[in-house]
Enzyme design. Sequence first.
Site, PDB file in Angstrom:
ATOM      1  N   CYS A  84      -7.697  -2.090  -4.579  1.00  0.00           N
ATOM      2  CA  CYS A  84      -6.289  -1.692  -4.437  1.00  0.00           C
ATOM      3  C   CYS A  84      -5.409  -2.932  -4.473  1.00  0.00           C
ATOM      4  CB  CYS A  84      -6.065  -0.958  -3.119  1.00  0.00           C
ATOM      5  SG  CYS A  84      -6.331   0.819  -3.219  1.00  0.00           S
TER       6      CYS A  84
ATOM      7  N   HIS B 252       1.173   5.211  -1.291  1.00  0.00           N
ATOM      8  CA  HIS B 252       0.446   6.026  -0.310  1.00  0.00           C
ATOM      9  C   HIS B 252       1.251   6.382   0.935  1.00  0.00           C
ATOM     10  CE1 HIS B 252      -3.290   5.950  -2.535  1.00  0.00           C
ATOM     11  NE2 HIS B 252      -3.194   4.646  -2.668  1.00  0.00           N
TER      12      HIS B 252
ATOM     13  N   CYS C  78       0.861  -1.190   0.000  1.00  0.00           N
ATOM     14  CA  CYS C  78       0.000   0.000   0.000  1.00  0.00           C
ATOM     15  C   CYS C  78       0.896   1.238   0.000  1.00  0.00           C
ATOM     16  CB  CYS C  78      -0.869   0.053   1.255  1.00  0.00           C
ATOM     17  SG  CYS C  78      -1.859  -1.408   1.574  1.00  0.00           S
TER      18      CYS C  78
ATOM     19  N   ARG D 141     -12.896  -0.604  -1.889  1.00  0.00           N
ATOM     20  CA  ARG D 141     -11.685   0.196  -2.166  1.00  0.00           C
ATOM     21  C   ARG D 141     -10.431  -0.634  -1.875  1.00  0.00           C
ATOM     22  NH1 ARG D 141      -9.685   3.282  -5.570  1.00  0.00           N
ATOM     23  NH2 ARG D 141      -8.813   1.210  -5.696  1.00  0.00           N
TER      24      ARG D 141
END
Lengths: 195, 268
Positions: B229, B181, B177, B225
């Site tokens: 992802c 991010h 992730c 979501r």
Amino acid sequence: MKMTILAAAWMVPLAVLATPNAEEVMKASFKDRGQAKVDRLNQDETQAACSKYFAAVPKDVAKKIEAANLKTIKYPADGKVMGDWKEGERIAQSGVGKQFSDNPANPAGGNCYACHQLSKAEISFGTIGPSLYNFGKLRGFTEAMQKYAYGKVYNAQAYSACSNMPRFGHNQILTEQQMKHVTALLMDPDSPVNK
Amino acid sequence: MKRWLIALFLPLMAAMPAFAQDGDATVKEIEKYRQALADGNPAELWEARGEDLWKKKRGPKNASLEQCDLGMGAGKVKGAYAALPRYFEDTDKVEDLESRLVTCMVMLQGFSYDQARKNPFGGPDVKSDMEALVAYVTSASRGIKMNVALKHPKEKEAFEIGKKMFFHRGGPHDFACATCHASDKQRIRLQDLPNLTKQEPAQRAYTSWPAYRVSQGELRSFQWRLFDCFRQQRFPELVFTSQGSVALTLYLAKNANGGVFNAPSIKR
């Protein structure tokens, strides 16, 4: 009361895990789908170290990671690292490959534009990686630089530990021929990257 | 009802790259497009259907969800989402909204666990009751500040597990992730990527989900979501309402504490 009993009944198997280990929880939270199997969560040494340190990798660890990854690079047997930049551009534009929603029979893309600026014409580029516009022009169109570019695409962590860039050759995302095309996109004087 | 609005703006979206002369101009045009979209949000349709589902007697027990305890007491919907995920004594688990709804559907309505988890995400041929319920419940937290607690040991444990998952690099592309991010002001193609480890961008991102996705014609929950992802991360499928999915949600929700919740929103 009734509700509590019901809940307790289907919670029993989970209650056995007293202090769950994060990795075990993670593995139990995914399931195989298409080509993406749960074993993709297993980490090699590089992935484990880069997860542990993330943005701040100690120098000695970084050196070890780079040395280990450098050893993985295999150059083409014919010694030629340059392909067709037009094919390279197509590969750079394509973001498919290796997702559970992708057909594994189709070739994967490199998705270079997701993270890098390359040609001036493509304005939809990401900024996770540096701009590669004029890559060859700035560095010189030498054989040594061609070889470096090929190696970087093959395994970026040989030169930059814990780089965000996928190791396209090492992890068999792109084929040797595809990596030659991408190298040409970066290094061919006629490529739009160098215009 | 407001489908005409979508029809109106779809061509605009397709033409967008043509506007872009440089980075700033592109960002401005995208912002204009987002503002234009916000005028008519079809998420309202999901919210209304969710409210009906919440109040309707369903399942083997022919009961509504009106006695479902989302953490604020039985039947209290207002502000509940802004404090989720949280620990629930009756299940002895940390639950996010979706897993709590599953719990209520099992306990109150008598659905089986598998029935309650069926069709978590809508598509061209499937309507998702779950996404409608999510739209309804989340809309009742609009304007309320995110306040996820880290009091119970299991909440603390979930936070740590979620954090570990966030930084876990794996798969053929070595992605985590955090690859996209954990840094400021990055873009993938033209899409801005929020730094979810920092309070301000985490607040902005987290408080804008669920969202009606124009490109999909569907309302998407936070579970969706994360699911999508991980698909793009080249990971296997994230199991709906799995312990890891809840832990990661808690980690992200906690990072967004203090942000004013403002969803369901509308996104490209």
